[in-house]
Scaffold this active site. Structure first.
Site, PDB file in Angstrom:
ATOM      1  N   ARG A  76      17.384 -22.511 -41.746  1.00  0.00           N
ATOM      2  CA  ARG A  76      18.314 -22.048 -40.752  1.00  0.00           C
ATOM      3  C   ARG A  76      19.587 -22.884 -40.828  1.00  0.00           C
ATOM      4  O   ARG A  76      20.302 -23.367 -39.901  1.00  0.00           O
ATOM      5  CB  ARG A  76      17.811 -22.526 -39.551  1.00  0.00           C
ATOM      6  CG  ARG A  76      16.392 -21.620 -39.397  1.00  0.00           C
ATOM      7  CD  ARG A  76      15.862 -21.637 -37.852  1.00  0.00           C
ATOM      8  NE  ARG A  76      14.536 -21.099 -37.880  1.00  0.00           N
ATOM      9  CZ  ARG A  76      14.557 -19.613 -37.534  1.00  0.00           C
ATOM     10  NH1 ARG A  76      15.548 -19.226 -37.316  1.00  0.00           N
ATOM     11  NH2 ARG A  76      13.334 -19.227 -37.450  1.00  0.00           N
ATOM     12  N   SER A 154      12.448 -28.370 -46.826  1.00  0.00           N
ATOM     13  CA  SER A 154      12.040 -26.828 -46.629  1.00  0.00           C
ATOM     14  C   SER A 154      12.556 -26.220 -48.148  1.00  0.00           C
ATOM     15  O   SER A 154      12.276 -26.479 -49.047  1.00  0.00           O
ATOM     16  CB  SER A 154      12.472 -26.319 -45.356  1.00  0.00           C
ATOM     17  OG  SER A 154      11.837 -25.020 -45.376  1.00  0.00           O
ATOM     18  N   GLU A 256       4.402 -26.170 -42.642  1.00  0.00           N
ATOM     19  CA  GLU A 256       3.982 -27.536 -43.399  1.00  0.00           C
ATOM     20  C   GLU A 256       2.693 -27.403 -44.089  1.00  0.00           C
ATOM     21  O   GLU A 256       2.511 -27.995 -44.902  1.00  0.00           O
ATOM     22  CB  GLU A 256       4.038 -28.686 -42.094  1.00  0.00           C
ATOM     23  CG  GLU A 256       4.203 -29.968 -42.918  1.00  0.00           C
ATOM     24  CD  GLU A 256       5.342 -30.227 -43.438  1.00  0.00           C
ATOM     25  OE1 GLU A 256       5.425 -30.935 -44.646  1.00  0.00           O
ATOM     26  OE2 GLU A 256       6.386 -29.591 -43.106  1.00  0.00           O
ATOM     27  N   ARG A 260       2.066 -28.270 -47.792  1.00  0.00           N
ATOM     28  CA  ARG A 260       1.010 -28.996 -48.360  1.00  0.00           C
ATOM     29  C   ARG A 260       0.382 -28.497 -49.478  1.00  0.00           C
ATOM     30  O   ARG A 260      -0.044 -28.900 -50.565  1.00  0.00           O
ATOM     31  CB  ARG A 260       0.204 -29.541 -47.289  1.00  0.00           C
ATOM     32  CG  ARG A 260      -1.043 -30.257 -47.912  1.00  0.00           C
ATOM     33  CD  ARG A 260      -0.822 -31.649 -48.203  1.00  0.00           C
ATOM     34  NE  ARG A 260      -0.317 -32.609 -47.119  1.00  0.00           N
ATOM     35  CZ  ARG A 260      -0.942 -33.364 -46.569  1.00  0.00           C
ATOM     36  NH1 ARG A 260      -2.404 -33.421 -46.715  1.00  0.00           N
ATOM     37  NH2 ARG A 260      -0.396 -34.294 -45.401  1.00  0.00           N
ATOM     38  N   SER A 261      -0.133 -27.085 -49.323  1.00  0.00           N
ATOM     39  CA  SER A 261      -1.051 -26.414 -50.301  1.00  0.00           C
ATOM     40  C   SER A 261      -0.127 -26.236 -51.592  1.00  0.00           C
ATOM     41  O   SER A 261      -0.873 -26.306 -52.734  1.00  0.00           O
ATOM     42  CB  SER A 261      -1.607 -24.991 -49.664  1.00  0.00           C
ATOM     43  OG  SER A 261      -0.465 -24.184 -49.246  1.00  0.00           O
ATOM     44  N   HIS A 287       7.059 -29.622 -40.030  1.00  0.00           N
ATOM     45  CA  HIS A 287       8.495 -29.213 -40.525  1.00  0.00           C
ATOM     46  C   HIS A 287       9.527 -29.633 -39.499  1.00  0.00           C
ATOM     47  O   HIS A 287       9.979 -28.563 -38.904  1.00  0.00           O
ATOM     48  CB  HIS A 287       8.119 -27.525 -40.692  1.00  0.00           C
ATOM     49  CG  HIS A 287       8.514 -26.805 -42.130  1.00  0.00           C
ATOM     50  ND1 HIS A 287       8.126 -27.400 -43.344  1.00  0.00           N
ATOM     51  CD2 HIS A 287       9.743 -26.072 -42.307  1.00  0.00           C
ATOM     52  CE1 HIS A 287       8.741 -26.734 -44.233  1.00  0.00           C
ATOM     53  NE2 HIS A 287       9.710 -25.888 -43.787  1.00  0.00           N
ATOM     54  N   SER A 288       9.913 -30.545 -39.429  1.00  0.00           N
ATOM     55  CA  SER A 288      11.159 -30.855 -38.481  1.00  0.00           C
ATOM     56  C   SER A 288      11.987 -32.012 -39.144  1.00  0.00           C
ATOM     57  O   SER A 288      11.474 -32.796 -39.819  1.00  0.00           O
ATOM     58  CB  SER A 288      10.350 -31.368 -37.151  1.00  0.00           C
ATOM     59  OG  SER A 288       9.602 -32.466 -37.564  1.00  0.00           O
ATOM     60  N   TRP A 289      12.938 -32.070 -38.463  1.00  0.00           N
ATOM     61  CA  TRP A 289      14.182 -33.116 -38.909  1.00  0.00           C
ATOM     62  C   TRP A 289      13.615 -34.707 -38.840  1.00  0.00           C
ATOM     63  O   TRP A 289      13.918 -35.383 -39.647  1.00  0.00           O
ATOM     64  CB  TRP A 289      15.542 -32.970 -38.198  1.00  0.00           C
ATOM     65  CG  TRP A 289      16.181 -31.702 -38.854  1.00  0.00           C
ATOM     66  CD1 TRP A 289      16.217 -30.468 -38.624  1.00  0.00           C
ATOM     67  CD2 TRP A 289      16.868 -31.817 -40.255  1.00  0.00           C
ATOM     68  NE1 TRP A 289      17.155 -29.801 -39.391  1.00  0.00           N
ATOM     69  CE2 TRP A 289      17.385 -30.327 -40.320  1.00  0.00           C
ATOM     70  CE3 TRP A 289      16.932 -32.533 -41.003  1.00  0.00           C
ATOM     71  CZ2 TRP A 289      18.021 -30.174 -41.416  1.00  0.00           C
ATOM     72  CZ3 TRP A 289      17.938 -32.176 -42.476  1.00  0.00           C
ATOM     73  CH2 TRP A 289      18.198 -31.053 -42.395  1.00  0.00           C
TER      74      TRP A 289
END
Length: 429
Positions: A76, A154, A256, A260-261, A287-289
């Site tokens: 984004r 990301s 996330e 990870r996978s 999945h965050s800042w």
């Protein structure tokens, strides 16, 4: 007192505006170590904003050149500022690091790659821009070396590895924080396509074609792993929960878990090839800042080693600069030693600079006004030395300089309540 060195031009002139050639078309100093460049990309036939956090010793050592660290944004990504500046402490974190940080702006859902065709009003040619067009411009005009690193969050983490693998010698370090490092495995292109629709309504087919198209594998870090041999690699992922282990929103958790996978599959491939890397699997993090800010700090020692950047130099204040610094709380701690400038002395702090001359004494300059002052040439430019603290004036804040008492002019910065005065310097309060 030793003679002052000649200062490098604080605003390098844009490259000749020859049609079709990449060039810097505009330069805006937004702080004493922050610059916004507008760069014309011939590949995209469009301008791209690039924000710079200049190296610690940019002013103190005007003949030095510095390695660069590219920090790439997420899905984004906005068109006004890079997410690293909007969402993290990057500006403060890198203030005492002797590396110039390069922050491209824009590229929502682009994966920083060259798209097959325009979509949604965008003609994305990011790989060409980042790998071919921008580095020479930074080397020519902004004292960059050929020593580079790239890291991202990301989609930016995926891109850091893809760009590194597809452009041999471009980076010495590649870092991925919650990136997807296996993008062509069954089901993953479809998941990426859904995310791209959600973030800007972009069509993944315009990027690589349908999921079965070979272009997906040609841009897959896992498939390109062999080409990363000899590079310093760092990749990390959380488990999809918050810092306290509690579940977070479902989308952040799902992204996330996918990261990870894919990271685990990528690590297996690196092990098979005998390529060393620092693979980190956190017991929390989504999945965050906030999580990515944490990983940025954790990865720094490895980035530092790859770039050959030394630790911050010890510094202290003394004399008239040392007397003034404690009275200006916004300055914070020093980050450089005192150094010579034309006609006087200066020292850099986390929150600004102090300039001293016999005629004006010691004065604090910082913030957007300090950026405009440096953009105009600083103490060696037409404004000369600042002569006093800030004072209010209609609509903006301004001060006086040793060679100009013209009325203040500039533009507002509503978010911070300050302006960048073009004909005067002052101390933001």
């Amino acid at each position: 007192m030793s003679p002052a060195p000649a200062l490098a031009d604080p605003t390098p002139a844009p490259a000749p505006a020859s049609q079709g050639k990449p060039r810097i078309t505009d330069v805006q100093w937004t702080g004493d170590h922050r610059v916004d460049l507008t760069v014309y990309s011939a590949a995209a036939n469009d301008t791209i904003k690039v924000q710079l956090l200049l190296a610690r010793d940019w002013h103190a050592d005007p003949k030095a050149r510095f390695p660069t660290l590219y920090l790439l944004d997420g899905m984004r990504a906005r068109d006004d500022q890079n997410g690293w500046l909007l969402e993290t402490n990057a500006a403060d974190f890198y203030r005492d690091k002797n590396v110039t940080v390069v922050l491209p702006v824009g590229g929502q859902s682009s994966w920083y790659t060259d798209w097959r065709r325009p979509d949604n009003g965008k003609n994305y040619k990011w790989e060409t821009f980042l790998a071919k067009e921008l580095p020479p411009l930074l080397k020519q005009g902004w004292r960059a070396t050929d020593v580079r690193a790239a890291a991202g969050v990301s989609m930016g983490g995926t891109a850091a590895f893809t760009l590194a693998a597809r452009n041999k010698g471009l980076y010495r370090f590649a870092g991925s924080y919650s990136g997807i490092l296996s993008t062509s495995t069954p089901g993953t292109p479809e998941s990426i396509a859904i995310a791209m629709r959600d973030a800007g309504n972009f069509n993944a087919d315009a990027m690589y074609g349908p999921p079965t198209d070979p272009a997906w594998a040609q841009h897959d870090p896992l498939k390109l792993a062999e080409k990363l041999r000899g590079m310093s690699l760092y990749f990390s992922s959380g488990n999809g929960t918050g810092a306290d282990g509690a579940p977070t929103d479902l989308q952040a958790m799902a992204l996330e878990v996918l990261s990870r996978s894919s990271n685990q599959a990528f690590a297996v491939e690196l092990n098979r090839l005998g390529i060393p890397a620092n693979a980190v699997y956190r017991p929390s993090g989504n999945h965050s800042w906030p999580y990515w800010q944490f990983e940025n700090g954790e990865a720094w020692p490895q980035v530092q080693a790859a770039l050959g950047v030394g630790n911050p130099k010890p510094c202290q204040t003394g004399g008239v600069i040392g007397e003034l610094a404690p009275r200006s709380r916004a300055l914070g701690s020093c980050v450089t030693v005192e150094y010579a400038v034309p006609g006087g002395r200066a020292q850099d702090f986390r929150g600004g600079q102090i300039f001293w001359s016999n005629d004006t004494g010691a004065q604090v300059v910082g913030g957007a006004i300090g950026g405009a002052y440096l953009g105009a040439g600083g103490p060696g430019g037409p404004l000369g030395y600042p002569t006093g603290p800030s004072r209010p004036c209609p609509a903006v804040r301004a001060g006086t300089s040793s060679s100009s008492t013209a009325p203040c002019t500039g533009r507002r910065r509503p978010a911070r309540g300050r302006c960048a005065a073009r004909s005067a310097t002052s101390t933001p309060r």
